[in-house]
Design a protein around this motif. Sequence first.
Motif, PDB file in Angstrom:
ATOM      1  N   THR A 107      17.202  22.308   7.004  1.00 21.68           N
ATOM      2  CA  THR A 107      17.413  21.072   7.757  1.00 21.68           C
ATOM      3  C   THR A 107      18.697  20.398   7.267  1.00 21.68           C
ATOM      4  OG1 THR A 107      16.100  19.748   6.199  1.00 21.68           O
ATOM      5  CG2 THR A 107      14.926  20.734   8.068  1.00 21.68           C
ATOM      6  N   ASP A 137      10.822  14.373  -0.933  1.00 27.26           N
ATOM      7  CA  ASP A 137      10.327  14.673   0.407  1.00 27.26           C
ATOM      8  C   ASP A 137      11.509  14.642   1.373  1.00 27.26           C
ATOM      9  OD1 ASP A 137       8.944  15.056   2.722  1.00 27.26           O
ATOM     10  OD2 ASP A 137       7.516  13.419   2.413  1.00 27.26           O
ATOM     11  N   CYS A 138      11.831  15.782   1.961  1.00 27.25           N
ATOM     12  CA  CYS A 138      12.987  15.859   2.848  1.00 27.25           C
ATOM     13  C   CYS A 138      12.805  15.018   4.106  1.00 27.25           C
ATOM     14  CB  CYS A 138      13.280  17.309   3.210  1.00 27.25           C
ATOM     15  SG  CYS A 138      11.899  18.165   4.004  1.00 27.25           S
ATOM     16  N   ASP A 139      11.558  14.782   4.519  1.00 33.95           N
ATOM     17  CA  ASP A 139      11.310  13.966   5.712  1.00 33.95           C
ATOM     18  C   ASP A 139      11.549  12.487   5.443  1.00 33.95           C
ATOM     19  OD1 ASP A 139      10.584  16.244   7.132  1.00 33.95           O
ATOM     20  OD2 ASP A 139       8.466  16.067   6.562  1.00 33.95           O
ATOM     21  N   LYS A 140      11.420  12.042   4.197  1.00 39.35           N
ATOM     22  CA  LYS A 140      11.637  10.644   3.838  1.00 39.35           C
ATOM     23  C   LYS A 140      13.010  10.400   3.212  1.00 39.35           C
ATOM     24  CE  LYS A 140       6.708   9.786   3.032  1.00 39.35           C
ATOM     25  NZ  LYS A 140       5.684   9.323   2.057  1.00 39.35           N
ATOM     26  N   THR A 143      18.947   9.116   5.762  1.00 38.36           N
ATOM     27  CA  THR A 143      19.838   9.780   6.717  1.00 38.36           C
ATOM     28  C   THR A 143      21.215   9.116   6.677  1.00 38.36           C
ATOM     29  OG1 THR A 143      19.146   8.323   8.513  1.00 38.36           O
ATOM     30  CG2 THR A 143      17.871  10.363   8.179  1.00 38.36           C
TER      31      THR A 143
END
Length: 533
Positions: free
Chosen positions: A201, A329-332, A335
């Motif tokens: 990702t 945690d890559c989702d948190k 960005t």
Amino acid sequence: MDFDIQCEKSQVMSTLSSPSSQYLVQSILKEGSYEKLTKCVNIATRKTVYLKILNSRSALPEKEKELLILKHLRKFDPDNFNIVRCNSVFFKAEKIFIEYEMLGQTLFDFVKDRPSHCMTLNEIRPILHQVATTLQLLRRLGIVHTNLKTDNIMLVNHANQPFRIKVFDFGSALFSTSEWAEGIAPLPYRSPEMILGLPVTTAIDMWSLGCVAAELFLGTRLNPGRCEYEMLQHMVQTLGPHHMFPQKMLNDGLNTKRYFQREKSSTPRWRLKDPSEYGQTKQTGNYFKCLDNIQKLKPVCRLSEEDTRAEFQDRQDFGDLLKGMLHLDCDKRITPSQMFQHPFITINYLAKRYPNSFYVNVCCGRMEVCRHQCLSSDKRGYQSVLRYQPIPAWYTHREHPLILQIASAMNSLSMYEDQSPPQPQQLSLSTSRERTLSELQLPNAPEKASHTGTITPVRQRDTSEPPKVEKKAQQRTRSSSRHMQSYFKAPKRLQLRLQPSLPKLIVRGKGLSKKTPVKTLGLQRGRGGKITL
């Protein structure tokens, strides 16, 4: 020209022909198994460029992917999105040649040449903003750089554009997919999801950027592990006990069982193996223990208390940003668009709380390179970011109030000087031309001046009687006449005065006392009683 031969990096090689130009190869900068990076001179344009040489016979699918990514990136302005400019691509002798613009030092070499081997926060801030602009573009295109490190972030021209950078080397870039790729990032900058075997990702690049930011500030690598297991150990130690690997990420990882052990309990959980369980006897030490101690690492000491408090708060914001960039945690993980809103990047909190701090003023001044980039970006650039965030303090930066006050006083003084009487015209030294007393006075001179004397009329005397001029007066007249022309060009404001007791013209300059004559000129009475030089 055969590029398969072994040669020294400093060795000058022969010329290389392309369909549009010829290249004089000066040196080889980098050399790998499948590619070389050379420094060349384009003979057609007479510019020094980078020429990347790829061996098309090996790893052809990866090189075709690199060319496809470069084709996508060439649609965007490289100056606005901080990407190295790709000038041309051509093929010859089963090799691929890519010409790039010439840049300056890498961040690795720049920091290495410094005595402290590190950078300050006001120098790191513009670099993070520019790289985040690049990552925002890559995120929108679904491209992952995968090789973001200090060697691939290059200064453009530090002498003329301080801390203006561009991202280099898209040879390892990939499209964001659901597949896992092994060993695609350098070990010190490798994210935990890549170690555990999770899909690729764009969050991988944000982790690498966090490692770069910490390295620039500390002067050493954040996680100096020799293997992936040591990297996981350093991650847990650096982020602190409150940041643990998410159980969902460990359940989905392909390599979780290699580094973690599932505990047998009512609620099974994963835990990191001990060095003895993993089979490791030695562990690499870490200079930096925890991100929570970043304020205590380097003591803050400024001349004013306000500057000290401002820098201490700035370090707290920097530590908070690092935690967001290095979230396990890559989702948190933060960005690029969220990074533009962070207080460390906007400086809004510092500017509001410490409006008279010189430290905040310097921080805003360092971001000038980003402000110029924002003003010149297109609709897809920074202007789209401003819709989601408050305008940063450095975007509308003004000078320090004390500096503005001094500048205003200097401007007032300059306006007063400009309103002074103009320079008098040159006085002729010829005795044939007669000038009246009014011609000797300065034009537009103020009527009332406390230090300006009055002109007394000279008594008429018989013209048949020859004037009696002493010998010293004649010498004084000749000496004064030689320097009269050059003298009247220097000062802006002069005062003239006639003493009634002696026919003399006293010229005074600005800045001198009233009793100090600069030049004394002898006078003669001409025809009709007019006074001439």
